[in-house]
Design a protein around this motif. Structure first.
Motif, short mmCIF file in Angstrom:
data_model
loop_
_atom_site.label_atom_id
_atom_site.label_comp_id
_atom_site.label_asym_id
_atom_site.label_seq_id
_atom_site.Cartn_x
_atom_site.Cartn_y
_atom_site.Cartn_z
N ALA A 81 25.32 42.16 26.70
CA ALA A 81 24.47 42.88 27.65
C ALA A 81 24.45 44.38 27.35
O ALA A 81 23.51 45.07 27.73
N PHE A 82 25.49 44.87 26.65
CA PHE A 82 25.57 46.30 26.39
C PHE A 82 24.95 46.70 25.05
O PHE A 82 24.92 47.86 24.70
N PRO A 84 21.76 46.62 23.66
CA PRO A 84 20.60 47.53 23.60
C PRO A 84 20.98 48.95 24.01
O PRO A 84 20.54 49.92 23.40
N LEU A 85 21.85 49.03 25.03
CA LEU A 85 22.27 50.34 25.50
C LEU A 85 23.05 51.08 24.42
O LEU A 85 22.78 52.25 24.13
N ARG A 87 22.87 50.68 21.32
CA ARG A 87 21.94 51.08 20.26
C ARG A 87 21.20 52.35 20.63
O ARG A 87 21.11 53.28 19.82
N SER A 88 20.68 52.39 21.85
CA SER A 88 19.89 53.59 22.17
C SER A 88 20.80 54.79 22.32
O SER A 88 20.39 55.91 21.99
N VAL A 89 22.05 54.59 22.81
CA VAL A 89 22.96 55.73 22.89
C VAL A 89 23.24 56.27 21.49
O VAL A 89 23.19 57.47 21.25
N ASN A 91 21.44 55.98 18.85
CA ASN A 91 20.23 56.55 18.27
C ASN A 91 19.91 57.92 18.87
O ASN A 91 19.70 58.90 18.17
N MET A 92 19.88 57.96 20.22
CA MET A 92 19.53 59.21 20.88
C MET A 92 20.65 60.24 20.78
O MET A 92 20.40 61.44 20.67
N THR A 95 20.58 62.72 18.08
CA THR A 95 19.62 63.83 18.10
C THR A 95 20.27 65.07 18.71
O THR A 95 19.72 66.16 18.59
N PHE A 96 21.42 64.92 19.40
CA PHE A 96 22.11 66.10 19.92
C PHE A 96 22.59 66.93 18.73
O PHE A 96 23.32 66.43 17.89
N PRO A 97 22.19 68.20 18.65
CA PRO A 97 22.63 69.01 17.51
C PRO A 97 24.15 69.18 17.53
O PRO A 97 24.72 69.44 18.59
N VAL A 99 26.00 71.60 16.59
CA VAL A 99 26.42 72.91 17.10
C VAL A 99 26.42 72.89 18.62
O VAL A 99 27.29 73.47 19.27
N ALA A 100 25.39 72.25 19.20
CA ALA A 100 25.29 72.22 20.65
C ALA A 100 26.44 71.42 21.23
O ALA A 100 27.05 71.82 22.22
N LEU A 104 29.02 72.97 23.75
CA LEU A 104 29.13 72.40 25.09
C LEU A 104 30.54 71.91 25.37
O LEU A 104 30.94 71.77 26.52
N ASP B 127 18.49 52.13 29.65
CA ASP B 127 18.76 50.69 29.64
C ASP B 127 17.59 49.92 30.25
O ASP B 127 17.16 48.90 29.70
N VAL B 130 14.66 49.92 27.77
CA VAL B 130 14.86 48.99 26.65
C VAL B 130 14.48 47.58 27.08
O VAL B 130 13.83 46.84 26.35
N VAL B 323 14.14 66.72 14.00
CA VAL B 323 15.33 66.72 14.86
C VAL B 323 16.44 67.55 14.20
O VAL B 323 17.11 68.37 14.84
N GLY B 327 18.14 71.28 15.48
CA GLY B 327 19.57 71.48 15.64
C GLY B 327 20.12 72.55 14.71
O GLY B 327 20.88 73.41 15.12
#
Lengths: 243, 390
Positions: A81-82, A84-85, A87-89, A91-92, A95-97, A99-100, A104, B127, B130, B323, B327
């Protein structure tokens, strides 16, 4: 042949730069401002290098263990169940730089090696997680059926079939992650981690190009050689016929 | 059909509800005497008197509970959006309430609890989306809505009491200049790299020996850590500025915009050239044969067959570059190249958290938006039968 010679030459230059920096004084002298240091003298380059590599190693080993563990978890029926989540975590999150992420981490963790280690770990996790999930989901169906057919238990299938088959993809993820970690650790010196970035930053702050070049060369050579070594290991493993 | 009770709940939803309730117990905002010192954490319900925080708290709690039903992805999406609205409401009520009578230099900022809940609701949105698997046009609409909503919240001034927005207010012009510079660095270097990279990629596709020579060099460049690359550009460009006539007048110098721009171009080349080669090589042999059979010239084959078929892969290369550039442009702040990095590094020097956030948050938002936008574009160019195979 030439590639091997180039590798040896780069390694020799790197070792000389780190262990005997004063040999390069004549090379860097024209770039240093009048009266400024030609060779970085506020810390030994060897200790900075070891610290730098130590941070990367610690972060990458932890990131690998956690990422592969998570990938195994979300590719089992219980954790599906986790997936797809995850995967998107993965993937996305990438994209967090870097340095950022590093910047942070400072407000919550303060300055020093702590936030750098956390940023390296978090950021290093994602490429490995992404690749490990891909590797563990795209397994040849026939092989999996055969493994089930010869009576391997779930645990045996994971350790003897799934992980070895997914290994090349996982290794690629680890390589990406290590290269990013080497670069991010360099920036870590802006948050007061003792890494090779210190040399470059010191050069930038005092407009001393000699130091910038020196630090840049050392970090660049480390990254290129480590990347190359890991690539060699991957191709050996693939060609070795064990997989 | 009856569903067993434990199957009726979404496993991520249960996890996030648990984490969300825990995050509500953490401090939601902090109040500090000035912009440098550490603040005191205040829980959400202690921020304002007279039940003023209750609507916001209710929106967050119900939003978390709406994340539970497995089958109703739309309800989960709605719940997460409602939760995000609740978070904004809590900030807009907590800010003025905490600042009342706290002194002129007092600063309020969101704290751990807020950031955790924000992350949780965004993950719930992800979620649910998706599961719903909306097509590219629907995703484009959602992205536009999200960007519009964020702009509306920031523009309306309901959050203007927050410390990071006060930093913004006191340096609005510098912020806009940095934003333009950041975009200029990221998109400008992308454009130049594309102008160099596409023809180079096409040539590499045609000539195997050029490919064998080019790609390793580009991947070598890509491996060099960013700070080292930016640093190494300095002596190179200050030499160019000194020796090439007219270069200095054109603004080429050791520090500033030029070295940052060049470093970004060098980083951008590998994904562009590599993906152009991969995209062109991925043309199915049947399609290539058919084109040849129809008597197309190599030029026609390239423009009418290979490029259109390879477009998704080529655009994926552009996504990576965009992207990555957004960054990496932060590092330009270290070598006087401007951009959001200026605030990040100023903030790190002054240990002013809000200044760090003022540089880091727009960068993250920009990178995320660019990634989502390019993903939509990639899916739009993908042939229909392939588009849903994930």
């Amino acid at each position: 042949m030439t590639a091997a010679a180039l590798r040896v030459a780069m390694l020799a230059v790197l070792l000389a730069l780190v262990i005997r920096p004063h040999w390069f004084e004549p090379v860097f002298a024209p770039l240093a401002p009048a009266g400024g240091p030609v060779i970085y003298d506020r810390a030994s380059l060897l200790s900075l290098s070891l610290n730098h590599l130590g941070l990367v190693l610690a972060a990458s080993v932890t990131a690998t263990l956690v990422a592969v563990g998570l990938a195994v978890l979300v590719t089992r029926p219980a954790g599906a169940a986790f997936r797809p989540l995850a995967r998107s975590v993965a993937n996305m999150g990438q994209t967090f730089p870097p340095v950022a992420v590093l910047a942070l981490a400072v407000p919550s963790l303060g300055f020093g090696s702590g936030p750098t280690l956390v940023a390296l770990f978090l950021y290093g996790l994602l490429p490995i997680l992404e690749n490990a999930i891909t590797g563990l989901t795209n397994l040849p169906r026939a092989t999996m059926e055969a493994a089930r057919g010869i009576g391997l238990s779930r645990g045996q299938r994971l350790m003897r079939v799934e992980i070895p088959l997914a290994l090349p993809v996982i290794l690629t993820g680890i390589r990406l992650s290590v290269v990013i970690a080497l670069g991010t650790a360099t920036i870590g010196s802006t948050v007061a981690a003792r890494t090779l970035g210190e040399v470059i930053i010191a050069g930038l702050l005092t407009s001393n190009t000699a130091l910038v070049l020196q630090g840049g060369l050392i970090v660049g050579l480390f990254a290129v050689l480590i990347h190359d070594a890991m690539l060699q290991i991957e191709t050996r493993l693939l060609r070795g016929g064990r997989i | 059909m009856r569903v067993p009770w434990h199957r009726a709940f979404s496993a991520p939803g249960v996890l996030f509800a648990g984490l969300g309730f825990a995050a509500l117990l953490a401090p939601f905002m902090t109040i500090a005497a000035n912009r440098i010192v550490a603040g005191d954490g205040i829980r959400a319900w202690d921020m304002a008197p007279d039940y003023a925080t209750w609507p916001g708290l209710a929106a967050v709690l119900v939003g978390l509970l709406l994340g539970l039903p497995e089958r109703l992805a739309l309800v989960r999406l709605g719940g997460a959006v409602q939760g995000l609205c609740g978070l904004v409401l809590l900030l807009s009520i907590g800010g003025p309430a905490l600042l009342e009578g706290a002194g002129t230099n007092a600063r309020v900022s969101p704290a751990l609890g807020f950031w955790c809940l924000l992350g949780i609701f965004l993950l719930l949105v992800a979620d649910a989306l998706v599961r719903m698997a909306p097509g590219p046009p629907a995703r484009a609409g959602l992205l536009a809505l999200a960007v519009g909503a964020l702009a509306a919240v920031l523009g309306s001034g309901v959050l203007s009491d927050l410390s990071v927005l006060q930093e913004y207010a006191s340096r609005r012009e510098a912020f806009l200049a940095a934003a333009w510079r950041h975009l200029g660095l990221a998109f400008g270097s992308l454009a130049l790299a594309a102008v160099i990279g596409f023809p180079l990629g096409i040539l590499c596709h045609r000539a195997a020996n050029l490919r064998a020579a080019t790609l390793p060099v580009l991947s070598f460049l890509q491996t060099i850590p960013s700070l080292a690359m930016f640093g190494l550009m300095i002596p190179v460009l200050s030499w160019v500025g000194r020796t090439v006539p007219g270069a200095e007048a054109a603004g080429i110098a050791g520090i500033g915009f030029a070295p940052a721009f060049l470093a970004l171009v060098l980083y951008a080349l590998l994904p562009i050239v590599g993906n152009t080669v991969a995209g062109l090589a991925a043309t199915p042999p049947a399609a290539r044969e058919a084109a040849r059979g129809m008597g197309m010239t190599p030029g026609q084959r390239l423009w009418r067959v290979e490029l259109p078929l390879g477009l998704p892969v080529i655009l994926t290369g552009l996504r990576i570059v965009l992207v990555q550039n957004i960054g990496l442009a932060v590092i330009a702040g270290l070598i006087g190249g401007g951009g959001f990095g200026t605030f990040v590094f100023q903030g790190l020097n002054q240990t002013a958290t809000d200044l760090i956030l003022l540089g880091a948050l727009p960068t993250v938002a920009l990178a995320l938006t660019a990634a989502l936008f390019m993903d939509i574009l990639v899916d739009l160019t993908r042939p229909a039968q392939e588009a849903r195979h994930d």
